[in-house]
Design a protein around this motif. Structure first.
Motif, PDB file in Angstrom:
ATOM      1  N   VAL A 150       8.973  25.282 -19.800  1.00  0.00           N
ATOM      2  CA  VAL A 150      10.288  25.320 -20.065  1.00  0.00           C
ATOM      3  C   VAL A 150      11.174  26.421 -18.806  1.00  0.00           C
ATOM      4  O   VAL A 150      11.944  26.089 -18.209  1.00  0.00           O
ATOM      5  CB  VAL A 150      10.630  26.210 -21.394  1.00  0.00           C
ATOM      6  N   ALA A 151      10.181  27.461 -18.325  1.00  0.00           N
ATOM      7  CA  ALA A 151      10.605  28.223 -17.512  1.00  0.00           C
ATOM      8  C   ALA A 151      10.721  27.494 -16.255  1.00  0.00           C
ATOM      9  O   ALA A 151      11.645  27.713 -15.247  1.00  0.00           O
ATOM     10  CB  ALA A 151       9.902  29.631 -17.328  1.00  0.00           C
ATOM     11  N   LEU A 152       9.808  26.727 -15.977  1.00  0.00           N
ATOM     12  CA  LEU A 152       9.874  25.879 -14.849  1.00  0.00           C
ATOM     13  C   LEU A 152      11.019  25.125 -14.542  1.00  0.00           C
ATOM     14  O   LEU A 152      11.591  24.694 -13.560  1.00  0.00           O
ATOM     15  CB  LEU A 152       8.548  25.055 -14.737  1.00  0.00           C
ATOM     16  N   ALA A 153      11.381  24.243 -15.909  1.00  0.00           N
ATOM     17  CA  ALA A 153      12.416  23.533 -15.830  1.00  0.00           C
ATOM     18  C   ALA A 153      14.001  24.202 -15.581  1.00  0.00           C
ATOM     19  O   ALA A 153      14.824  23.505 -14.779  1.00  0.00           O
ATOM     20  CB  ALA A 153      12.795  22.829 -17.193  1.00  0.00           C
ATOM     21  N   ILE A 154      13.789  25.483 -15.955  1.00  0.00           N
ATOM     22  CA  ILE A 154      15.051  26.326 -15.641  1.00  0.00           C
ATOM     23  C   ILE A 154      15.013  26.488 -14.150  1.00  0.00           C
ATOM     24  O   ILE A 154      16.225  26.403 -13.478  1.00  0.00           O
ATOM     25  CB  ILE A 154      14.849  27.709 -16.308  1.00  0.00           C
ATOM     26  N   ALA A 155      13.952  27.029 -13.509  1.00  0.00           N
ATOM     27  CA  ALA A 155      13.804  27.305 -12.235  1.00  0.00           C
ATOM     28  C   ALA A 155      14.321  26.078 -11.193  1.00  0.00           C
ATOM     29  O   ALA A 155      14.922  26.225 -10.311  1.00  0.00           O
ATOM     30  CB  ALA A 155      12.724  27.656 -11.731  1.00  0.00           C
ATOM     31  N   LEU A 156      13.874  24.978 -11.776  1.00  0.00           N
ATOM     32  CA  LEU A 156      14.025  23.490 -10.940  1.00  0.00           C
ATOM     33  C   LEU A 156      15.540  23.267 -10.880  1.00  0.00           C
ATOM     34  O   LEU A 156      16.089  22.921  -9.886  1.00  0.00           O
ATOM     35  CB  LEU A 156      13.156  22.646 -11.482  1.00  0.00           C
ATOM     36  N   GLU A 157      16.112  23.530 -12.042  1.00  0.00           N
ATOM     37  CA  GLU A 157      17.517  23.093 -12.567  1.00  0.00           C
ATOM     38  C   GLU A 157      18.331  24.103 -11.779  1.00  0.00           C
ATOM     39  O   GLU A 157      19.262  23.856 -10.865  1.00  0.00           O
ATOM     40  CB  GLU A 157      17.714  23.082 -13.790  1.00  0.00           C
ATOM     41  N   GLU A 158      18.117  25.318 -11.863  1.00  0.00           N
ATOM     42  CA  GLU A 158      19.082  26.360 -11.236  1.00  0.00           C
ATOM     43  C   GLU A 158      18.981  26.556  -9.671  1.00  0.00           C
ATOM     44  O   GLU A 158      20.015  26.808  -9.163  1.00  0.00           O
ATOM     45  CB  GLU A 158      18.687  27.726 -11.926  1.00  0.00           C
ATOM     46  N   THR A 159      17.886  26.515  -9.514  1.00  0.00           N
ATOM     47  CA  THR A 159      17.560  26.687  -7.831  1.00  0.00           C
ATOM     48  C   THR A 159      17.696  25.290  -7.024  1.00  0.00           C
ATOM     49  O   THR A 159      18.094  25.464  -5.675  1.00  0.00           O
ATOM     50  CB  THR A 159      16.176  27.221  -7.553  1.00  0.00           C
ATOM     51  N   TYR A 160      17.321  24.273  -7.772  1.00  0.00           N
ATOM     52  CA  TYR A 160      17.288  23.045  -6.788  1.00  0.00           C
ATOM     53  C   TYR A 160      18.163  21.936  -7.559  1.00  0.00           C
ATOM     54  O   TYR A 160      17.954  20.813  -7.046  1.00  0.00           O
ATOM     55  CB  TYR A 160      15.835  22.684  -6.622  1.00  0.00           C
ATOM     56  N   GLY A 161      18.875  22.141  -8.360  1.00  0.00           N
ATOM     57  CA  GLY A 161      19.347  21.092  -9.289  1.00  0.00           C
ATOM     58  C   GLY A 161      18.685  19.863  -9.773  1.00  0.00           C
ATOM     59  O   GLY A 161      19.339  18.722  -9.803  1.00  0.00           O
ATOM     60  N   ALA A 162      17.549  20.235 -10.252  1.00  0.00           N
ATOM     61  CA  ALA A 162      16.663  19.165 -10.658  1.00  0.00           C
ATOM     62  C   ALA A 162      17.250  18.693 -12.027  1.00  0.00           C
ATOM     63  O   ALA A 162      17.842  19.212 -12.959  1.00  0.00           O
ATOM     64  CB  ALA A 162      15.431  19.520 -11.038  1.00  0.00           C
ATOM     65  N   GLY A 163      16.911  17.480 -12.377  1.00  0.00           N
ATOM     66  CA  GLY A 163      16.933  16.685 -13.833  1.00  0.00           C
ATOM     67  C   GLY A 163      16.704  15.405 -13.747  1.00  0.00           C
ATOM     68  O   GLY A 163      16.107  14.778 -12.639  1.00  0.00           O
ATOM     69  N   VAL A 164      16.712  14.950 -14.963  1.00  0.00           N
ATOM     70  CA  VAL A 164      16.200  13.527 -15.046  1.00  0.00           C
ATOM     71  C   VAL A 164      16.860  12.294 -14.295  1.00  0.00           C
ATOM     72  O   VAL A 164      16.277  11.412 -13.792  1.00  0.00           O
ATOM     73  CB  VAL A 164      16.174  13.312 -16.465  1.00  0.00           C
ATOM     74  N   ASN A 165      18.240  12.637 -14.214  1.00  0.00           N
ATOM     75  CA  ASN A 165      18.847  11.673 -13.244  1.00  0.00           C
ATOM     76  C   ASN A 165      19.169  12.366 -11.944  1.00  0.00           C
ATOM     77  O   ASN A 165      20.069  11.694 -10.968  1.00  0.00           O
ATOM     78  CB  ASN A 165      20.003  11.129 -14.089  1.00  0.00           C
TER      79      ASN A 165
END
Length: 430
Positions: free
Chosen positions: A22-37
């Motif tokens: 979950v923390a990895l998902a946060i870091a990927l979203e907030e720092t690199y804009g990651a998401g399923v799409n």
């Protein structure tokens, strides 16, 4: 096998969706804009549980966290994150009340609600009820470019699905451990099932046996003693008393992010020494306040002549015999070899956990993985498994599996936010 609809190749496939991923998902979203799409950085996580859950079986209503709320899933990496515990309190309208409570250690049920609150934000990139069966390398032009994650999404015999990824992050957490020969039943449980199993008992109860000397054992004994007013609770352990956890300020610095660099760069001998010196920060130890409360109860009951909480110190369980009406437990007092037989309604094994073995998922990749002298996976500082040069995709490990290389904080919440940020940075930079 069938291929799941979605991006043709994921940048990150996460196995498990506990606090680490979950923390990895946060870091990927907030720092690199990651998401399923996300057009640039796609991610998806596969969690075996039907919904998010973190030690649900030990969510006593008055149990508190043993780690500061500031060591949540984001604060240590980015205090301005919208996924901090303080952001959660703001969203729930409890920030002022929490501040007025003057504590660093929230209720465990509240922190679990915080974790669920964060996990819910990432529901579009999580497949619950999905068991990962294995990981297969995909070779193109003689080079392993991708990894196929084989996932079973149901128990009805349907074909597994395959999701292709450039990187896999394994965060499968811990598995409850029972001594050899012990099998769980309606009356014999691991402490991880305490709340569900205990609340299912009905009728007038005679008593319980709790085996173990750590925090979970002490919490189980306290909970059963408080909840079942007429029942006797027998705590059995080989020590002379509960050992107190060392949470003093200097010792706690072993959980600081910079301590990971020092530990990783140290010799194997120094690593073993450090793990041994500071095992009493986390393993088979109990919070001082809880030991004092249990002692207070035993003393009070001795004064009143109604000894309902019994501490069997320097003792071990020799036999557990389950029958139709309960469990007969034979306890041996080690110093004088005397034996006592207890007839109780249930036995709780608070015997700890073991890390889930990532090698079971990596059978097809093991020939490409570097192993140490004891046959264990070797990790780089960025938590990536060291592999042969012709494997371009990355496999990363979270949690207790990396304690021996990265230190005591590896399997704990203390460094989760920073560790996950480091993994996210490594994936993107590579």
């Amino acid at each position: 096998m069938t291929t799941r609809s979605g991006p043709s190749v994921l940048e990150i496939a996460g196995i498990g969706f506990g606090p680490s991923n979950v923390a990895l998902a946060i870091a990927l979203e907030e720092t690199y804009g990651a998401g399923v799409n996300s057009p640039g950085l796609t991610m998806e996580f596969f969690e075996q549980q039907p919904a998010f859950g973190w030690h649900r079986g030990m969510l006593m209503e008055d149990a508190t966290m043993q780690v500061s709320f500031l060591k949540d899933l984001a604060t240590m990496r980015d205090p301005g994150s919208r996924y901090t515990f303080m952001a959660y309190l703001k969203a729930k309208g409890r920030m002022a009340k929490f501040i007025n409570s003057k504590t660093l250690f929230p209720l465990r049920v509240e922190f679990h609600d915080y974790l669920e609150w964060v996990a819910d934000h990432f529901a579009p990139v999580v497949s619950y009820g999905s068991a990962v069966l294995g990981i297969r390398p995909v070779v193109e032009d003689g080079v392993m470019e991708y990894l196929d994650v084989i996932v079973r999404t149901s128990e009805d015999g349907s074909d597994p699905i395959v999701r292709r990824a450039r990187n896999v992050v394994i965060g499968t957490g811990l598995t409850p451990w029972l001594p050899d020969g012990v099998e769980e039943s309606a009356r014999v449980w691991h402490s991880s099932r305490l709340m569900d199993r205990a609340t299912s008992l009905t009728g007038t109860l005679r008593g319980f046996v709790v085996i173990g000397a750590g925090q979970s054992a002490a919490e189980a004994a306290e909970y059963l003693h408080r909840t079942f007013a007429g029942a006797q609770v027998n705590a059995v352990f080989g020590r002379y008393g509960y050992s107190v956890a060392d949470d003093s300020p200097f010792t706690n610095s072993i959980f600081d992010p910079e301590a990971v660099d020092e530990f990783y760069g140290a010799s194997q001998e120094v690593k073993q020494d450090l793990l041994g010196y500071h095992a009493n920060t986390n393993y088979s130890v109990v919070d001082l306040s809880l030991t004092e409360e249990l002692y207070r109860r035993t003393y009070q009951e001795s004064v009143l002549g109604r000894q309902r909480l019994r501490i069997h110190k320097a003792s071990r369980v020799r036999a557990v015999e389950e029958h139709r009406d309960g469990v007969r437990v034979t306890v041996e007092h080690l110093p004088d070899r005397s034996v006592e037989v207890l007839d109780v309604d249930a036995v709780v094994y608070a015997t700890g956990y073991r890390p889930s073995d990532p090698a079971s998922l990596l059978q097809d990749l093991l020939p490409e993985c570097k192993l140490d002298d004891e046959g264990r996976l070797t990790l780089d500082r960025d938590y990536r498994i060291v592999t042969a040069g012709d494997l371009r995709c990355g496999v990363y490990l979270h949690g207790a599996n990396v304690e021996r290389t990265h230190g005591l904080s590896a399997g704990l919440l203390s460094n989760t936010a920073v560790r996950s940020g480091e993994i996210a940075d490594s994936i993107v930079k590579r």
